[in-house]
Design a protein around this motif. Structure first.
Motif, PDB file in Angstrom:
ATOM      1  N   LEU A 316       0.825  -1.204   0.000  1.00  0.00           N
ATOM      2  CA  LEU A 316       0.000   0.000   0.000  1.00  0.00           C
ATOM      3  C   LEU A 316       0.862   1.258   0.000  1.00  0.00           C
ATOM      4  O   LEU A 316       0.563   2.239  -0.691  1.00  0.00           O
ATOM      5  CB  LEU A 316      -0.922   0.008   1.230  1.00  0.00           C
ATOM      6  N   LYS A 317       1.949   1.213   0.766  1.00  0.00           N
ATOM      7  CA  LYS A 317       2.846   2.361   0.857  1.00  0.00           C
ATOM      8  C   LYS A 317       3.501   2.641  -0.488  1.00  0.00           C
ATOM      9  O   LYS A 317       3.584   3.796  -0.924  1.00  0.00           O
ATOM     10  CB  LYS A 317       3.907   2.108   1.926  1.00  0.00           C
ATOM     11  N   ASP A 332      10.240  13.634   1.534  1.00  0.00           N
ATOM     12  CA  ASP A 332       9.966  14.094   2.898  1.00  0.00           C
ATOM     13  C   ASP A 332       8.467  14.293   3.130  1.00  0.00           C
ATOM     14  O   ASP A 332       7.933  13.921   4.189  1.00  0.00           O
ATOM     15  CB  ASP A 332      10.710  15.416   3.172  1.00  0.00           C
ATOM     16  N   MET A 333       7.794  14.875   2.143  1.00  0.00           N
ATOM     17  CA  MET A 333       6.347  15.094   2.262  1.00  0.00           C
ATOM     18  C   MET A 333       5.604  13.761   2.325  1.00  0.00           C
ATOM     19  O   MET A 333       4.641  13.600   3.090  1.00  0.00           O
ATOM     20  CB  MET A 333       5.847  15.927   1.076  1.00  0.00           C
ATOM     21  N   ALA A 334       6.072  12.793   1.526  1.00  0.00           N
ATOM     22  CA  ALA A 334       5.438  11.477   1.520  1.00  0.00           C
ATOM     23  C   ALA A 334       5.607  10.787   2.866  1.00  0.00           C
ATOM     24  O   ALA A 334       4.664  10.199   3.410  1.00  0.00           O
ATOM     25  CB  ALA A 334       6.019  10.614   0.404  1.00  0.00           C
ATOM     26  N   TYR A 337       3.336  12.224   5.376  1.00  0.00           N
ATOM     27  CA  TYR A 337       1.974  11.724   5.140  1.00  0.00           C
ATOM     28  C   TYR A 337       1.811  10.333   5.757  1.00  0.00           C
ATOM     29  O   TYR A 337       0.824  10.067   6.452  1.00  0.00           O
ATOM     30  CB  TYR A 337       1.711  11.674   3.634  1.00  0.00           C
ATOM     31  N   PHE A 338       2.788   9.447   5.509  1.00  0.00           N
ATOM     32  CA  PHE A 338       2.704   8.091   6.043  1.00  0.00           C
ATOM     33  C   PHE A 338       2.718   8.092   7.568  1.00  0.00           C
ATOM     34  O   PHE A 338       2.026   7.304   8.212  1.00  0.00           O
ATOM     35  CB  PHE A 338       3.861   7.230   5.511  1.00  0.00           C
ATOM     36  N   SER A 339       3.543   8.969   8.135  1.00  0.00           N
ATOM     37  CA  SER A 339       3.629   9.068   9.593  1.00  0.00           C
ATOM     38  C   SER A 339       2.285   9.466  10.194  1.00  0.00           C
ATOM     39  O   SER A 339       1.859   8.928  11.212  1.00  0.00           O
ATOM     40  CB  SER A 339       4.705  10.089   9.982  1.00  0.00           C
TER      41      SER A 339
END
Length: 426
Positions: A316-317, A332-334, A337-339
């Motif tokens: 999924l990631k 970094d933005m991704a 988002y995941f965090s």
């Protein structure tokens, strides 16, 4: 039998091994030969040193390698003997080794759970009715004609903005503190009303305006807006409408229809309606399938292997990373988002793993398999939907992994058909 099996939970087994007498002769010979090929010993070419010299110099390491070979061999023999459907790698614990005499160890391993689905005959679901309107067919026609349409200013200055018309306007946003950021400003901006290009409420707020009108539109940015400082922010926009424009589409003739790959205007209408029906039917079926899975998961409780959940989370990631980067996210933005949404991804992964296990159990129960005939039929269906040649589609699915995924999807589709025969679908 030198081992015993204990169930820790529905998907974890502990295999306890105990060997009072231990002979690693064969394993040591194998380990010495393997080591001989790897080592460089002065005076000998690589891999050519005498076996007894290799064993003498690397004795402890060789014994450790031999023990590891023994442990692995015994573990996999036990797995085969017990017919365990193992997930991931085992975790070896409590290793007690008396050199050359005895060894005991535990192997913790996850296995596929036994899923038994409860009686479904009393379950009831509603499938959305599929309808295609003339307006939807007309919208498809406009998409085809879009490249040939002319954008012209509406000459009647009494015309009011409405969905489908285009506004040329100036705007400036102002935050609650009175500041007017540059990124909330635009001049002679062209916007199709109803396109959803601006935040919710903006385009609706412009409906009814005439050329030359000025208006203040009070809005609140969405809570999930991609700019942190604007999330839930109350803002007012000063808007000045400069022009109202409309797209003028050419007449859709048989000649134009042929340029777009159809025999005639009538052929376009027929095939477009068929495609829209197929798309909506597929969407309705997917929604029904989702509701069925949600119900089956709530009705049938079972544990899932953490290894499967981790694998699904990673999938999924990776899939979401591709989507985010297409939208302009950097690494970094991704990660941020995941965090933030890690919990949601775990929940989704658990749902998908449980769905797969339930469908697999039902497929086995119904004796469902995907055949070569099913594969060929699906290839022809996909070719028809995409407008590609059958051989082109078949070539795409010729790769092992791609075909395997399609066969898995076919098996699921056939399983849902079997479920529909048991439950009530209105």
């Amino acid at each position: 039998m030198a081992y015993s099996v204990e169930s820790i939970n529905g998907c974890t087994k502990k295999i306890a091994f105990n060997f009072d007498k231990l002979d690693l002769t064969e394993q040591i010979k194998s380990a010495v030969k393997a080591k001989q090929k790897q080592v460089n010993i002065k005076g000998f070419r690589k891999g050519k040193a005498p076996l007894d010299m290799v064993e003498k110099m690397y004795g402890p390491q060789i014994e450790s390698d031999a023990l590891n070979q023994f442990v692995q061999k015994e573990f996999f023999e036990a797995v085969n003997e017990e017919k365990l459907r193992v997930v991931g790698y085992p975790n070896f614990e409590n290793v007690n080794y008396d050199s050359g005499k005895s060894v005991s160890f535990d192997a913790l391993v996850e296995v596929f759970p036994q899923v038994e689905v409860k009686d479904m005959s009393k379950l009831s679901f509603t499938k959305e009715k599929v309808e295609v309107t003339d307006e939807e067919v007309e919208n498809v026609k406009k998409n085809y004609l879009n490249s040939r349409a002319e954008m012209k200013e509406v000459e009647d200055e009494s015309t009011t903005l409405d969905k489908g018309l285009f506004a040329v306007f100036n705007f400036q946003g102002e935050k609650e503190d009175g500041s007017k950021p540059e990124n909330m400003k635009g001049e002679e901006f062209l916007l199709e009303i109803g396109s959803g290009q601006f935040i919710p409420g903006f385009e609706d707020g412009m409906i009814g305006m005439k050329k030359g009108d000025k208006k203040v539109i009070d809005l609140t940015f969405p809570a999930d807006y991609h700019v942190d400082e604007l999330k839930d922010a109350k803002v007012k926009f000063d808007v000045e409408l400069l022009e109202v424009k409309a797209k003028n589409y050419p007449e859709f003739t048989d000649e134009l229809a042929k340029e777009f790959g159809f025999d005639s205007v009538e052929d376009f209408a027929t095939k477009t309606k068929e495609n829209l029906v197929s798309q909506k039917e597929r969407q309705a079926q997917e929604k029904l399938n989702q509701e069925i899975l949600e119900k089956l998961i709530s009705e049938n409780s079972f544990e899932v292997p953490s290894a499967l959940v981790s694998q699904q989370e990673e999938y999924l990631k990776q899939d979401l990373t591709r989507t985010l980067k297409q939208q302009g996210f950097n690494d970094d933005m991704a990660e941020e988002y995941f965090s933030k949404w890690a919990g949601d991804m775990t929940e989704k992964a658990v749902f998908q793993v449980k769905s797969g296990l339930i469908l697999d159990a039902l497929a086995n129960q119904f004796k469902v398999e995907a055949s070569d005939e099913d594969f060929n039929a699906k290839v022809e269906e996909n070719a028809k939907m995409s407008g590609l040649d059958v051989e082109q589609v078949k070539k795409y699915y010729s790769e092992a992994n791609v075909k395997q995924n399609l066969m898995y999807a076919i098996r699921e589709e056939k399983t849902f058909s079997k479920i529909a025969e048991v439950v009530t679908v209105k």
